[in-house]
Structure formats: structure tokens, C-alpha cells
Design a protein around this motif. Structure first.
Motif, PDB file in Angstrom:
ATOM      1  N   GLN A 412       0.914  -1.037  -0.041  1.00  0.00           N
ATOM      2  CA  GLN A 412      -0.062   0.031   0.092  1.00  0.00           C
ATOM      3  C   GLN A 412       0.652   1.159  -0.054  1.00  0.00           C
ATOM      4  O   GLN A 412       1.753   1.242   0.732  1.00  0.00           O
ATOM      5  CB  GLN A 412      -0.931  -0.002   1.078  1.00  0.00           C
ATOM      6  CG  GLN A 412      -1.885   1.159   1.349  1.00  0.00           C
ATOM      7  CD  GLN A 412      -2.674   1.330   2.443  1.00  0.00           C
ATOM      8  OE1 GLN A 412      -2.042   1.034   3.731  1.00  0.00           O
ATOM      9  NE2 GLN A 412      -3.965   1.824   2.422  1.00  0.00           N
ATOM     10  N   GLN A 439      -7.622   5.619   8.559  1.00  0.00           N
ATOM     11  CA  GLN A 439      -8.996   5.138   7.765  1.00  0.00           C
ATOM     12  C   GLN A 439      -8.324   4.296   6.605  1.00  0.00           C
ATOM     13  O   GLN A 439      -8.970   3.156   6.412  1.00  0.00           O
ATOM     14  CB  GLN A 439      -9.926   6.122   7.401  1.00  0.00           C
ATOM     15  CG  GLN A 439     -10.781   6.419   8.882  1.00  0.00           C
ATOM     16  CD  GLN A 439     -11.673   7.571   8.387  1.00  0.00           C
ATOM     17  OE1 GLN A 439     -11.726   7.969   7.560  1.00  0.00           O
ATOM     18  NE2 GLN A 439     -12.753   7.968   9.504  1.00  0.00           N
ATOM     19  N   VAL A 440      -7.650   5.088   5.747  1.00  0.00           N
ATOM     20  CA  VAL A 440      -7.295   4.223   4.754  1.00  0.00           C
ATOM     21  C   VAL A 440      -6.146   3.032   4.538  1.00  0.00           C
ATOM     22  O   VAL A 440      -6.069   2.192   3.988  1.00  0.00           O
ATOM     23  CB  VAL A 440      -6.655   5.433   3.375  1.00  0.00           C
ATOM     24  CG1 VAL A 440      -5.341   5.833   3.741  1.00  0.00           C
ATOM     25  CG2 VAL A 440      -6.796   4.916   2.185  1.00  0.00           C
ATOM     26  N   SER A 443      -8.321   0.165   5.901  1.00  0.00           N
ATOM     27  CA  SER A 443      -9.273  -0.393   4.850  1.00  0.00           C
ATOM     28  C   SER A 443      -8.221  -0.901   3.484  1.00  0.00           C
ATOM     29  O   SER A 443      -9.044  -1.603   2.721  1.00  0.00           O
ATOM     30  CB  SER A 443     -10.553   0.695   4.159  1.00  0.00           C
ATOM     31  OG  SER A 443      -9.601   1.809   3.350  1.00  0.00           O
ATOM     32  N   LYS A 444      -7.413  -0.568   3.379  1.00  0.00           N
ATOM     33  CA  LYS A 444      -6.546  -0.662   2.201  1.00  0.00           C
ATOM     34  C   LYS A 444      -7.382  -0.267   0.856  1.00  0.00           C
ATOM     35  O   LYS A 444      -7.037  -0.790  -0.445  1.00  0.00           O
ATOM     36  CB  LYS A 444      -6.120  -2.027   2.215  1.00  0.00           C
ATOM     37  CG  LYS A 444      -5.253  -2.686   3.219  1.00  0.00           C
ATOM     38  CD  LYS A 444      -3.846  -1.819   3.279  1.00  0.00           C
ATOM     39  CE  LYS A 444      -2.915  -2.425   4.215  1.00  0.00           C
ATOM     40  NZ  LYS A 444      -3.363  -2.072   5.808  1.00  0.00           N
ATOM     41  N   ALA A 445      -8.191   0.627   0.850  1.00  0.00           N
ATOM     42  CA  ALA A 445      -8.625   0.925  -0.307  1.00  0.00           C
ATOM     43  C   ALA A 445      -8.068   1.860  -1.337  1.00  0.00           C
ATOM     44  O   ALA A 445      -7.018   2.599  -0.709  1.00  0.00           O
ATOM     45  CB  ALA A 445     -10.064   1.769   0.313  1.00  0.00           C
ATOM     46  N   ASN A 446      -8.375   1.817  -2.471  1.00  0.00           N
ATOM     47  CA  ASN A 446      -7.857   2.827  -3.393  1.00  0.00           C
ATOM     48  C   ASN A 446      -8.528   3.821  -3.504  1.00  0.00           C
ATOM     49  O   ASN A 446      -9.718   3.888  -3.751  1.00  0.00           O
ATOM     50  CB  ASN A 446      -7.720   2.159  -4.613  1.00  0.00           C
ATOM     51  CG  ASN A 446      -6.790   0.888  -4.848  1.00  0.00           C
ATOM     52  OD1 ASN A 446      -5.857   0.741  -4.208  1.00  0.00           O
ATOM     53  ND2 ASN A 446      -7.171  -0.009  -5.494  1.00  0.00           N
ATOM     54  N   VAL A 447      -7.978   5.112  -3.179  1.00  0.00           N
ATOM     55  CA  VAL A 447      -8.300   6.482  -3.396  1.00  0.00           C
ATOM     56  C   VAL A 447      -7.695   7.158  -4.493  1.00  0.00           C
ATOM     57  O   VAL A 447      -6.345   7.474  -4.007  1.00  0.00           O
ATOM     58  CB  VAL A 447      -8.381   6.965  -1.992  1.00  0.00           C
ATOM     59  CG1 VAL A 447      -9.104   8.480  -1.998  1.00  0.00           C
ATOM     60  CG2 VAL A 447      -9.185   6.016  -0.980  1.00  0.00           C
ATOM     61  N   GLN A 452      -3.099   3.799  -2.891  1.00  0.00           N
ATOM     62  CA  GLN A 452      -3.216   2.819  -3.957  1.00  0.00           C
ATOM     63  C   GLN A 452      -2.448   1.742  -3.310  1.00  0.00           C
ATOM     64  O   GLN A 452      -1.486   1.668  -2.832  1.00  0.00           O
ATOM     65  CB  GLN A 452      -2.394   3.086  -5.230  1.00  0.00           C
ATOM     66  CG  GLN A 452      -3.016   4.102  -6.086  1.00  0.00           C
ATOM     67  CD  GLN A 452      -4.468   3.883  -6.497  1.00  0.00           C
ATOM     68  OE1 GLN A 452      -4.474   2.714  -7.111  1.00  0.00           O
ATOM     69  NE2 GLN A 452      -5.492   4.668  -6.510  1.00  0.00           N
ATOM     70  N   SER A 453      -3.169   0.361  -3.615  1.00  0.00           N
ATOM     71  CA  SER A 453      -2.465  -0.885  -3.214  1.00  0.00           C
ATOM     72  C   SER A 453      -2.082  -1.423  -4.480  1.00  0.00           C
ATOM     73  O   SER A 453      -2.811  -1.785  -5.475  1.00  0.00           O
ATOM     74  CB  SER A 453      -3.601  -1.774  -2.510  1.00  0.00           C
ATOM     75  OG  SER A 453      -3.994  -1.303  -1.129  1.00  0.00           O
TER      76      SER A 453
END
Length: 518
Positions: A412, A439-440, A443-447, A452-453
Motif C-alpha cells: 500500500q 482509515q485508509v 481499509s487498504k482502499a484505493n483512493v 493505492q494498493s
């Protein structure tokens, strides 16, 4: 007055005292006396409170030294780690400071007695040398004994006048907060040297949360380059103390800073049996071989430090460095600290390490170490921070998060370079910024433009470059131009220009006609 107002008022008062009493002495040189006096008051009141045990009929300061039995002394040292006689208490010494012609030697004797009281006990190593930097004979205090005593008395009286309230209660936190406030201000005013031993609290909070994330219980927390202990103590502040089962561990190479770290532990009410701070070179003489692994590691090691590296041929066989197959460059020890931390990390833990950004893209040995870390799936997250967050440097540093329990092989990348509040001299991370990062991270979310993971294959194909900017596209803040609308405006403008030209030509023709008739 609210606790926040009380804390702010106390901080203003203590900084005024620190500046007023030092006179012409440089603040950085004088810090040991203010910090040491604050520590002396704290352990005196802490010890008296322990002896009194909540019994209002007992006033330890009023007792004669001779009534203290060997059993009382022995029991107190086993519990508190040290012993202070009633005549040696801060309040007793401070009350008579202005009239004591031997104040400097009396203080030296008190400090020596407190330290030696632990000899032969388990706390000996934790107490020994705590007052080593409080040199009451130093010419920095004055050229004559009278001058020295005058300045020492001013420090004692100033610290004695600080209002902490009743000892049992929030006042313990106020002592610790006052100490960290002083350290922070000294660091901020000391330039580069200050940044070497103190990590700003707002950054420390983020690092502690990253290392402790989703761990309901850790065996112990460790900092291999602990400075004054600020990173370790943020873990205590952020989490209930009971989940850090065996306490706080650290190593520090600078003797003065090592003493500050131990004092800092006591001032935050961490007893001697719940911390283990050692003096020495972490890379060449590492401590705690028998105490690892650690479930949480936090660190802000010195950037681009020179070390012995390949000049010591035995280091390539050191279990910390051997798995990577290469040593960090002699002129840049950054990855030596990273590999050291990794070797001390447990299979369930995380390490959050502040790093110089160059190590994430340079070639040579550093690229090979990055390949080792990525191939073995140890790199969980790389976070780029805003510039000018630290004392003594304006560079935008990067946090490397290592883990030995990843469930996938992605890495990440988080670009937090835009998260900061502009202050007078330095930028600051606010709680809302820390929350946004956490938070990110969770979650490992891409934003877009933030996180970016990235799969292993992409990182490997990019020569194991771990720079955040290689994977998170920066947001283009330039104004977006609507070409269709622009063309429509241009068409109207051109038409208007054509009409103006026609009108001008008509006027010119009319004028010329009138001139001919004349």
C-alpha cells in the motif's frame, strides 16, 4: 479552569521560568537543570505519596531521617526503585534554597544518595546516572559558588511555584506533559540537534497508531533509537496501559538523551520494572537479544547516518543483516535500522519507522534490500508525509510500515503530503489528518490521488522502487478548461471583432468621403 486551560497556563509559566532563570546561559545548555529539577520534584512527591499511603495523619516531609528503619527503606526501594529521606525531598531543599550557602554541594549529595540507594537492587541500572547531567559545579551556572547557588535557587523556586494540584490525580499527567512541553520547546529552538532526540507529538501519535493498529494486546513496545522516549510514550497515551503487558523498551546512543528518556518514563508514572532503556550503539552493540521479539516497534532513527558497515566483515553474518545478503551503505545507515527493527519484530507485530525518502528509490545496496523486503512480503505500507513536520529539517519524510503477517502480496502507498496545518515555524498533523490516514491504512482502499494498493508484480517490474509518487498520481490542481465552451466563446468573440472591423471601415469610408467633398 478546564484541564486544557490549566495545562496551557502551566506551560506558559514553566517556559517563562526556564527563560528567566537561565540568564545569559544558552537554553540548550541550560535545559538539563530545568528538566532535572522538574524530575527531582516529581520523584520526591511521588515517593512521599507512596510512603504516606493516603493516610492524612502522615506527613513524610516532617519526619526525621532517623525514624526510617532499614525495613522501610528496603521495602520502598523494592517497590519504587529508589529511596529519598525526608531531609532530601525537593520541597525541603527548595524551601531553604535562598539561604543555603552550600546549596550546590548539598544538591549533588542528594542526587548521589538517591542514585546509590538502588545499588544492589533490580532497579540499579534504571536509576544509576539519572542526575549525571545535572552538574551543580558547572561554570555554566556561574563563575563563583555564590553565583551557582543563586541560579540553582532560582530554578528550584521557579519549579516549586508550579501549580500541579494534589499529587493523586490528573497532576501526574501534568508533570509528564510539562516535561514533554519543555523538551519539545528546547528541541524546536535547538535546530538540527533538537530534532535528533525528539519526535513531535503529532507525528508520534500517527506512528504509535500504525504500530499498534488492531492489536488488542502486545507483549512490549520497542524503539531502537528512542531519543527522549517520546515515541514510546505516545503508545502509552493512545492505548490503555494494560494492553502493553511487559512495558517499554528502547536503546539510545547519546548519554544525555538516554537520561532524558529514563526520566521521561518516571514522569509518566511508568515504574522502573515496566521500562528498560539501555545506552549504546544499536547497530554495533544491540541490546535485548534475549528479550525479542517485540509485538510493536516504533522508531525515528537518524537520517543518512554514517556507520561501520562493510568495514566490519562480520556484520554480513549478523542475523539482522544476513537475510538481505547485503549491508546498508557505510554513508547511509537508514536500511541498517530498518533491518534491525525487522529482526526484532514478532510474527504478529508491526514496525512503523520514519525514513529518509531517498532510500526508497536509490540503486545499489539499498535497491537489493528493498527487493529482499518486497520479495518476502514484509512491506505493508509506505506513507509520504508533508514537508517541515520535524524539528531541524524541512524534508518531507516517509513512514515505512513493516509486517510479518500480511494476508496478500500487495504493497500500500499513501500520499499524505497534502495533510498538514501551517504553523509559524513548522507544519503540523492534526487529529483529523491522522484519522484520515488511519482509515485508509485500515481499509487498504484505493483512493484517487491519495492511496493505492499495488500488486507485487508491478513493484518488482519497477525495479522495487518504493517511492509513493511512483504509484499514487498527484492531483492536478490546475483549472480544467472546457474546450467546447471555450470554442463557443471564441466564436462569439471573433464575430464581435469582425463586426467592429466592419463598423470601423464604414466610419473611415464616411470620413474620407467628406474630406473629398470639401
Amino acid at each position: 479552569m478546564t484541564s486544557t486551560q490549566q495545562r496551557a497556563a502551566l506551560q506558559r509559566q514553566i517556559w517563562a521560568i526556564a527563560n528567566d532563570v537561565r540568564g545569559a546561559v544558552d537554553g540548550w545548555d541550560f535545559k538539563q537543570y530545568v528538566l532535572g529539577t522538574l524530575f527531582y520534584r516529581f520523584i520526591s512527591e511521588n515517593f512521599a505519596s507512596y510512603i504516606e499511603g493516603g493516610d492524612d495523619s502522615i506527613h513524610y516531609a516532617e519526619l526525621a531521617d532517623k525514624v526510617i528503619t532499614p525495613d522501610i527503606k528496603d521495602d520502598a526501594i523494592k517497590t519504587k526503585g529508589y529511596f529519598i529521606y525526608p531531609s532530601q525531598l525537593f520541597a525541603t531543599i527548595a524551601a531553604n534554597a535562598n539561604n543555603n550557602v552550600s546549596l550546590n554541594t548539598d544538591l549533588a549529595a542528594v542526587f548521589a544518595s538517591i542514585e546509590s540507594s538502588a545499588n544492589g537492587y533490580p532497579s540499579e541500572r534504571d536509576i544509576k546516572g539519572l542526575f549525571a547531567d545535572f552538574d551543580t559545579t558547572s561554570n555554566r551556572l556561574g563563575n563563583t559558588v555564590a553565583d551557582k547557588n543563586t541560579r540553582l535557587a532560582a530554578v528550584l523556586k521557579g519549579v516549586a511555584g508550579l501549580e500541579f494540584g494534589d499529587f493523586e490525580g490528573s497532576h501526574i499527567d501534568l508533570f509528564g506533559d510539562a516535561y514533554e512541553f519543555l523538551i519539545s520547546n528546547y528541541a524546536a529552538n535547538a535546530g538540527k540537534s533538537g530534532g535528533e532526540f525528539f519526535t513531535p507529538q503529532h507525528v508520534s501519535r500517527l506512528i504509535a497508531q500504525l504500530a499498534m493498529h488492531k492489536q488488542t494486546r502486545v507483549n512490549k513496545i520497542y524503539d531502537p533509537a528512542c531519543g527522549s522516549g517520546s515515541l514510546l510514550l505516545q503508545a502509552k497515551k493512545h492505548f490503555d496501559a494494560h494492553i502493553i503487558e511487559d512495558g517499554f523498551w528502547g536503546q539510545e546512543i547519546n548519554h544525555t538523551t538516554y537520561n532524558l528518556a529514563r526520566m521521561n518514563m518516571f514522569l509518566h508514572n511508568i515504574n522502573y520494572d515496566k521500562f528498560n532503556i539501555q545506552l549504546g550503539d544499536t547497530l554495533e552493540n544491540p541490546q535485548f537479544w534475549d528479550d525479542k521479539p517485540f509485538d510493536a516497534i516504533v522508531s525515528n532513527p537518524p537520517y543518512s547516518l554514517k556507520w561501520i558497515g562493510s568495514d566490519d566483515p562480520t556484520l554480513i553474518n549478523d542475523e539482522r543483516f544476513a537475510p538481505a545478503g547485503v549491508l546498508a551503505p557505510k554513508s547511509k545507515a537508514d536500511f541498517a535500522f530498518v533491518l534491525h527493527a525487522l529482526s526484532y519484530l514478532s510474527s504478529k507485530g508491526r514496525a512503523a519507522i520514519v525514513c529518509f525518502p531517498g532510500i526508497f528509490y536509490r540503486g545499489g545496496a539499498e535497491q537489493k534490500i528493498r527487493q529482499y523486503l518486497v520479495d518476502n512480503n514484509y512491506v505493508e505500507t509506505v506513507i509520504s508525509l508533508a514537508p517541515n513536520l520535524f524539528f531541524g529539517t524541512t524534508i518531507a519524510v516517509t513512514i515505512l510500515v513493516l509486517s510479518k503477517h500480511k494476508t496478500d502480496n500487495t504493497t500500500q502507498f499513501i500520499d499524505a503530503s497534502g495533510l498538514f496545518k501551517k504553523e509559524t515555524n513548522n507544519n503540523t498533523l492534526l487529529d483529523v489528518h491522522i484519522e484520515q490516514i488511519m482509515q485508509v491504512f485500515d481499509s487498504k482502499a484505493n483512493v484517487d490521488h491519495f492511496a493505492q494498493s499495488v500488486p507485487f508484480e508491478k513493484v518488482a517490474a519497477n525495479d522495487y522502487n518504493l517511492s509513493v509518487s511512483s504509484y499514487v498520481e498527484a492531483k492536478d490542481n490546475r483549472e480544467v478548461t472546457d474546450i467546447t465552451a471555450l470554442n463557443a466563446k471564441l466564436k462569439i468573440t471573433v464575430a464581435k471583432i469582425d463586426q467592429l472591423r466592419t463598423d470601423i471601415d464604414a466610419i473611415v469610408a464616411e470620413i474620407e468621403g467628406e474630406e473629398l467633398e470639401a
